[in-house]
Enzyme design. Structure first.
Site, PDB file in Angstrom:
ATOM      1  N   HIS A  74      50.815  47.443  28.804  1.00 16.75           N
ATOM      2  CA  HIS A  74      49.750  48.092  28.020  1.00 16.75           C
ATOM      3  C   HIS A  74      50.121  48.025  26.469  1.00 16.75           C
ATOM      4  O   HIS A  74      51.237  48.150  26.067  1.00 16.75           O
ATOM      5  CB  HIS A  74      49.717  49.312  28.240  1.00 16.75           C
ATOM      6  CG  HIS A  74      48.859  49.730  29.784  1.00 16.75           C
ATOM      7  ND1 HIS A  74      47.537  49.231  29.943  1.00 16.75           N
ATOM      8  CD2 HIS A  74      49.222  49.996  30.865  1.00 16.75           C
ATOM      9  CE1 HIS A  74      47.180  49.544  30.902  1.00 16.75           C
ATOM     10  NE2 HIS A  74      48.348  50.017  31.707  1.00 16.75           N
ATOM     11  N   ARG A 113      46.708  40.432  32.355  1.00 14.44           N
ATOM     12  CA  ARG A 113      45.835  40.773  31.557  1.00 14.44           C
ATOM     13  C   ARG A 113      44.922  39.415  30.866  1.00 14.44           C
ATOM     14  O   ARG A 113      44.248  40.045  29.895  1.00 14.44           O
ATOM     15  CB  ARG A 113      46.490  41.532  30.238  1.00 14.44           C
ATOM     16  CG  ARG A 113      47.337  42.722  30.621  1.00 14.44           C
ATOM     17  CD  ARG A 113      46.437  43.941  31.214  1.00 14.44           C
ATOM     18  NE  ARG A 113      47.160  44.756  31.568  1.00 14.44           N
ATOM     19  CZ  ARG A 113      46.991  45.823  32.558  1.00 14.44           C
ATOM     20  NH1 ARG A 113      46.062  45.453  33.340  1.00 14.44           N
ATOM     21  NH2 ARG A 113      47.687  46.881  32.719  1.00 14.44           N
ATOM     22  N   HIS A 122      49.946  42.410  36.919  1.00 15.59           N
ATOM     23  CA  HIS A 122      48.765  42.240  35.962  1.00 15.59           C
ATOM     24  C   HIS A 122      49.244  41.358  34.626  1.00 15.59           C
ATOM     25  O   HIS A 122      50.087  41.798  34.032  1.00 15.59           O
ATOM     26  CB  HIS A 122      48.476  43.818  35.613  1.00 15.59           C
ATOM     27  CG  HIS A 122      47.951  44.641  36.545  1.00 15.59           C
ATOM     28  ND1 HIS A 122      46.884  44.761  37.031  1.00 15.59           N
ATOM     29  CD2 HIS A 122      48.692  45.421  37.398  1.00 15.59           C
ATOM     30  CE1 HIS A 122      46.841  45.680  38.145  1.00 15.59           C
ATOM     31  NE2 HIS A 122      48.046  45.995  38.369  1.00 15.59           N
ATOM     32  N   ASN A 168      41.893  42.769  37.792  1.00 20.10           N
ATOM     33  CA  ASN A 168      41.306  43.895  36.814  1.00 20.10           C
ATOM     34  C   ASN A 168      41.343  43.467  35.342  1.00 20.10           C
ATOM     35  O   ASN A 168      41.920  44.121  34.532  1.00 20.10           O
ATOM     36  CB  ASN A 168      41.758  45.011  37.060  1.00 20.10           C
ATOM     37  CG  ASN A 168      43.249  45.470  36.752  1.00 20.10           C
ATOM     38  OD1 ASN A 168      44.004  44.240  36.565  1.00 20.10           O
ATOM     39  ND2 ASN A 168      43.874  46.649  36.393  1.00 20.10           N
ATOM     40  N   ASP A 192      53.999  45.824  40.546  1.00 22.49           N
ATOM     41  CA  ASP A 192      52.958  46.525  39.616  1.00 22.49           C
ATOM     42  C   ASP A 192      52.972  46.363  38.088  1.00 22.49           C
ATOM     43  O   ASP A 192      52.756  47.455  37.489  1.00 22.49           O
ATOM     44  CB  ASP A 192      52.646  47.880  40.215  1.00 22.49           C
ATOM     45  CG  ASP A 192      51.259  48.201  39.575  1.00 22.49           C
ATOM     46  OD1 ASP A 192      50.276  47.672  39.076  1.00 22.49           O
ATOM     47  OD2 ASP A 192      50.706  49.580  40.134  1.00 22.49           O
TER      48      ASP A 192
HETATM   49  O1  DOR Z   1      49.608  52.166  36.987  1.00 17.94           O
HETATM   50  C1  DOR Z   1      48.714  51.500  37.101  1.00 17.94           C
HETATM   51  N1  DOR Z   1      48.415  50.435  36.470  1.00 17.94           N
HETATM   52  N2  DOR Z   1      48.170  51.423  38.519  1.00 17.94           N
HETATM   53  C2  DOR Z   1      47.221  50.487  38.880  1.00 17.94           C
HETATM   54  O2  DOR Z   1      46.609  50.470  40.045  1.00 17.94           O
HETATM   55  C3  DOR Z   1      46.697  49.691  37.701  1.00 17.94           C
HETATM   56  C4  DOR Z   1      47.507  49.494  36.517  1.00 17.94           C
HETATM   57  C5  DOR Z   1      46.832  48.595  35.295  1.00 17.94           C
HETATM   58  O3  DOR Z   1      46.074  47.853  35.501  1.00 17.94           O
HETATM   59  O4  DOR Z   1      47.298  49.044  34.306  1.00 17.94           O
HETATM   60 ZN    ZN Z   2      48.031  48.422  40.548  1.00 16.92          ZN
END
Ligand code: DOR
Ligand code: ZN
Length: 425
Positions: free
Chosen positions: A307, A60, A58, A90, A303
């Site tokens: 954040h 972002r 990810h 996402n 993964d």
């Molecule tokens: O822990 C997770 N974070 N699982 C996911 O499937 C999405 C991801 C996120 O985008 O933060």
């Molecule tokens: Zn994920």
């Protein structure tokens, strides 16, 4: 273009030799190579691996550049030994159009630290109602081949079937985040003994296993390729084992954190351990490790889920799920698997490159091969300091843990992105 002579290096665990890189490719591999014009990198004690490939990152951007950008995530990836990453859809806006996937792809090229291969969303806005423009994303400059609503499950079986049918035409893949939403409403952690004791709503293993079972049947029916994201339970492994034995075109990944950590971490109430799917039991961890060695689980994928502080350092119930992964994945793999270099190369580079169809990646150093490789010091140990990570976020579950292995250098098409453990851009 420059040339580099990596001297006295073990290629994927073999006896030490020299590797000469010239004009972006491996020019020669052999003992006692002579190249006066080349910059010498002392490979004594180091292991050369094909550059790692992450099928699940990810980044972002667009939307949450405070948590990560394509550039900062690419730097984290290069420092972790990666030469290619697949960027999940996402973002905000969601990568559900040719325009957004091309933007991410272009930002990756501009950063120039790893190859960034965008993943496209399966459904518009990840809302699970209408198929996104899969064909336009496939035909775009980003040449998308993997589609995923990751973070959300494609829960509607009719939509999942149509998505599998659609991508069959260009041998695309649907990568499923397997979570039956009706079974995980309000879930905060793995459903089991620890969740009962803590009084937190549980995320049952069967919510994952039921979707995987359904999806392997759909993939078998359609004849399409299915990839299962972040497999986390022993029961999922058994479903996958049976499907593979029948010849279903399914591949699966496991994350470093699901190979190492258990749900007992939730006892700290530290939201750094909140992740989706949740950390499971020691028995699940053991089954995942065995499945990875056996090949029922094909690859390790990080993964990597950065954040911002306000989304993580709050009450458990309000914290976003996810953990950093790119800068620690190889160390966790080394910790879990030991120095099984061929297995590590297979699960973290060759197979993910093959699944994603990333040309020039996942190839062992040999004459004529694009010089995408990483140099690991297996004897080094390092203590993880969140403030020293290249990611813009700090949510690593390994803070102040001492882990084996250190990435000394990473080369992308013959040019170092990392040297002496430091990013060059
Ligand atoms: O822990 C997770 N974070 N699982 C996911 O499937 C999405 C991801 C996120 O985008 O933060
Ligand atoms: Zn994920």
């Amino acid at each position: 273009m420059s040339s580099y002579l990596i001297s006295n290096v073990s290629v994927v665990g073999a006896a030490p030799t020299d590797v000469l890189i010239r004009d972006g490719v491996v020019a020669a591999v052999g003992a006692g190579l002579d190249a006066p014009e080349a910059t010498v990198v002392d490979g004594t004690g180091l292991v050369a691996l094909p550059g790692l490939v992450d099928l699940h990152t990810h980044l972002r951007e667009p939307g949450r550049e405070d948590a990560e950008t394509v550039e900062s995530g690419s730097r984290a990836a290069a420092l972790g030994g990666y030469t290619a990453v697949c960027a999940m859809a996402n973002t905000s806006p969601v990568a559900d159009t040719a325009g957004v996937v091309e933007q991410v792809w272009r930002l990756g090229r501009e950063a120039g630290l790893v190859d960034v291969q965008p993943v496209g969303a399966v459904t518009v806005g990840l809302a699970g109602e209408h198929l996104a423009e899969l064909g336009a994303m496939a035909d775009s400059a980003a040449r998308v081949r993997i589609f995923s609503d990751d973070g959300h499950c494609v829960a509607d079986p009719r939509l999942m079937r149509r998505a599998l049918e659609y991508v069959k035409a260009f041998d695309g893949i649907i990568a499923q985040h397997a979570e039956e939403p009706r079974l995980t409403e309000g879930a905060q952690m793995h459903e089991g003994e620890v969740s009962t004791r803590l009084g937190l709503t549980g995320w049952p293993a069967v919510a994952e296993e039921a979707i995987i079972a359904r999806d392997v049947l759909l993939a078998e029916h359609v004849g399409s390729r299915l990839h299962v994201c972040h497999v986390s339970t022993a029961g999922s492994v058994e479903v996958l084992r049976q499907a593979k034995a029948r010849g279903v075109r399914v591949t699966a990944e496991v994350t470093p954190h699901h190979l190492l950590l258990t749900d007992s971490r939730a006892e700290t109430y530290d939201p750094v351990y909140k992740v989706n799917p949740p950390l499971r039991t020691a028995a699940d961890v053991a089954a995942l490790r065995a499945a990875l060695v056996e090949g029922v689980i094909d690859i390790v994928a990080t993964d990597h889920a950065p954040h911002a502080v306000e989304d993580k350092e709050c009450e458990w119930a309000y914290a976003r799920p996810g953990m950093l992964g790119l800068e620690t994945a190889l160390s966790i793999a080394l910790d879990v698997l030991g120095p099984q270099w061929d297995l590590i190369a297979e699960r973290m580079s060759r197979t993910p490159a093959r699944i994603a169809g990333l040309e020039g990646h996942g190839l062992d150093p040999a004459p004529g091969v694009p010089a995408n490789l990483t140099l690991v010091d297996p004897a080094a140990r390092r203590t993880i300091e969140p403030a020293e990570l290249a990611s813009r976020s700090r949510n690593t579950p390994y803070a102040r843990m001492t882990l084996p292995g250190r990435i000394v250098a990473t080369f992308l098409r013959g040019e170092p992105t990392v040297l002496d453990g430091k990013a060059l851009k």
